[in-house]
Design a protein around this motif. Sequence first.
Motif, PDB file in Angstrom:
ATOM      1  N   LYS A  23     -29.938   5.739  20.891  1.00 22.98           N
ATOM      2  CA  LYS A  23     -30.035   4.912  19.687  1.00 22.98           C
ATOM      3  C   LYS A  23     -31.503   4.765  19.308  1.00 22.98           C
ATOM      4  O   LYS A  23     -32.320   4.272  20.074  1.00 22.98           O
ATOM      5  CB  LYS A  23     -29.405   3.544  19.901  1.00 22.98           C
ATOM      6  CG  LYS A  23     -29.348   2.693  18.650  1.00 22.98           C
ATOM      7  CD  LYS A  23     -28.672   1.346  18.915  1.00 22.98           C
ATOM      8  CE  LYS A  23     -28.530   0.532  17.638  1.00 22.98           C
ATOM      9  NZ  LYS A  23     -29.831   0.288  16.964  1.00 22.98           N
ATOM     10  N   LYS A  24     -31.818   5.204  18.085  1.00 21.21           N
ATOM     11  CA  LYS A  24     -33.205   5.210  17.622  1.00 21.21           C
ATOM     12  C   LYS A  24     -33.221   4.895  16.131  1.00 21.21           C
ATOM     13  O   LYS A  24     -32.380   5.389  15.371  1.00 21.21           O
ATOM     14  CB  LYS A  24     -33.827   6.590  17.876  1.00 21.21           C
ATOM     15  CG  LYS A  24     -35.299   6.726  17.537  1.00 21.21           C
ATOM     16  CD  LYS A  24     -35.769   8.131  17.930  1.00 21.21           C
ATOM     17  CE  LYS A  24     -37.279   8.288  17.788  1.00 21.21           C
ATOM     18  NZ  LYS A  24     -37.704   8.338  16.378  1.00 21.21           N
ATOM     19  N   ASP A  25     -34.143   4.074  15.710  1.00 20.90           N
ATOM     20  CA  ASP A  25     -34.299   3.767  14.287  1.00 20.90           C
ATOM     21  C   ASP A  25     -34.898   4.986  13.599  1.00 20.90           C
ATOM     22  O   ASP A  25     -36.109   5.214  13.628  1.00 20.90           O
ATOM     23  CB  ASP A  25     -35.198   2.549  14.107  1.00 20.90           C
ATOM     24  CG  ASP A  25     -35.295   2.129  12.640  1.00 20.90           C
ATOM     25  OD1 ASP A  25     -34.474   2.621  11.835  1.00 20.90           O
ATOM     26  OD2 ASP A  25     -36.189   1.329  12.310  1.00 20.90           O
ATOM     27  N   THR A  26     -34.027   5.798  13.011  1.00 22.24           N
ATOM     28  CA  THR A  26     -34.477   7.061  12.442  1.00 22.24           C
ATOM     29  C   THR A  26     -33.620   7.445  11.250  1.00 22.24           C
ATOM     30  O   THR A  26     -32.453   7.052  11.158  1.00 22.24           O
ATOM     31  CB  THR A  26     -34.409   8.184  13.494  1.00 22.24           C
ATOM     32  OG1 THR A  26     -34.834   9.414  12.911  1.00 22.24           O
ATOM     33  CG2 THR A  26     -32.991   8.356  14.039  1.00 22.24           C
ATOM     34  N   GLN A  27     -34.192   8.206  10.334  1.00 21.93           N
ATOM     35  CA  GLN A  27     -33.431   8.746   9.215  1.00 21.93           C
ATOM     36  C   GLN A  27     -33.027  10.200   9.468  1.00 21.93           C
ATOM     37  O   GLN A  27     -32.275  10.776   8.698  1.00 21.93           O
ATOM     38  CB  GLN A  27     -34.256   8.659   7.927  1.00 21.93           C
ATOM     39  CG  GLN A  27     -34.571   7.224   7.503  1.00 21.93           C
ATOM     40  CD  GLN A  27     -35.330   7.171   6.194  1.00 21.93           C
ATOM     41  OE1 GLN A  27     -34.841   7.642   5.170  1.00 21.93           O
ATOM     42  NE2 GLN A  27     -36.529   6.607   6.227  1.00 21.93           N
ATOM     43  N   ILE A  28     -33.575  10.766  10.554  1.00 21.58           N
ATOM     44  CA  ILE A  28     -33.215  12.128  10.946  1.00 21.58           C
ATOM     45  C   ILE A  28     -32.453  12.057  12.270  1.00 21.58           C
ATOM     46  O   ILE A  28     -32.993  11.628  13.283  1.00 21.58           O
ATOM     47  CB  ILE A  28     -34.453  13.026  11.121  1.00 21.58           C
ATOM     48  CG1 ILE A  28     -35.259  13.101   9.820  1.00 21.58           C
ATOM     49  CG2 ILE A  28     -34.035  14.423  11.582  1.00 21.58           C
ATOM     50  CD1 ILE A  28     -34.513  13.753   8.664  1.00 21.58           C
TER      51      ILE A  28
END
Length: 419
Positions: A23-28
């Motif tokens: 889980k990572k705050d990312t748009q990719i």
Amino acid sequence: MIKLNFDIKKHNLENGLKVLTIKKDTQIAAINIGVNVGAMYENMDEKGISHFIEHMLFKGTKNRTNEELNDELESLGGEYNAYTDYDSTVYTISCLEEEIENGVKLLGDMIVNSNFPEEEIVKERNVILAEIRTSKDDIEDLSFKRTNEVAFKKSYLKYDVIGFEENVNNFTRDDLVKFYKKYYAPNNSVITIVTSLEHEEALKLVESSFCNWNKGSIEKKDIIKEKNIKTVETTFKNEIEQSTIVYLYTFNDLDKEDELPLRILNNRIGESSNSLLFKEIREKRGFAYDIFTHLDITKDAKSLYIYTSVSDEDVSDTKKAIDKVLKDVVNKKVVFGDKDLNIMKKVHKTAVIGTLEDSADLCNYILHQELAGENNLEFVSDMNKLNTIKPEKLYSVAKEVLKDPTIHILRRTSGEEDE
């Protein structure tokens, strides 16, 4: 100390598939699947079959034709790829976060439902044969291959992942399907997925596309770990402008705790444009445009290569210069001061942080750590260890690794090409 901007959870599906949700705050977003099969598990008459199967998984499934599958992969708007190595075959997709559900579905269909159309096998056979022949014209690629050929007698490293032309010509659809069914099983595979979705949501995506994948009975071959042969060998090729020199060291018995110091040492010796070899061979002597090292540390093979290409008349002097640099490192004539150590540590830290920031790189790193049975957060402990590494450790590792190389020289000949 590195601040992690993600967290990982491990899951095991009922069919034995390992899933790591990141889980990572990312748009990719990114999803990778690694199957524990590669060139090291192939018999002589199978050399190249893992790579052939990797190609074929993009050629259609029970649900999608070749054109439909690749059109939908392209429609993701991201990147999709695959590669075969000695120990694994990996399939990767990175895309916008909003497309990750479609990406998982497509990857699941490829892995579980590939149908190996006969007409596509014929086309892909020609593609792979062209790939093999093209590699013979790439002197860098050819030089590494020939180095491995003279360095080993029995190790799988003696043979290139892409395999033999004769095998590629002879593989039938039955051969490919049999090998695929034998090794492509959930209990022989790992999935990593990087996304901003909650762990439970990401897991559900994977389950929906992979839960019907049937568990297999996996029998792995014993892997031969072989020390490289100490030798200097020269082979020849027509119509090349530069001669090449490759050094190969293997160190299968290196302690785990010495791997990080070796990575730091490798950067100083030949991995950067400010390395000892680069400064000596290019900047001081002007023998070569480039010289570099390649370090490979896996569970079943540990190797260090040095590569350069020079004018034929400079081969002897270049080899002497390389030998002197390496000898000076081992004999402590090269001084590793605080400045050198700090630079090497910063370079390593930059590489680690770069991996953590990039979703595709992070996905790939975690995948290979899990496939190898290593700590997924090893880079965190490595960063903590960096400040404890002293020059004496670098010298001791250099003394252990930089000995008894296989040296291969590729030179131009006026006669027939030596294949």
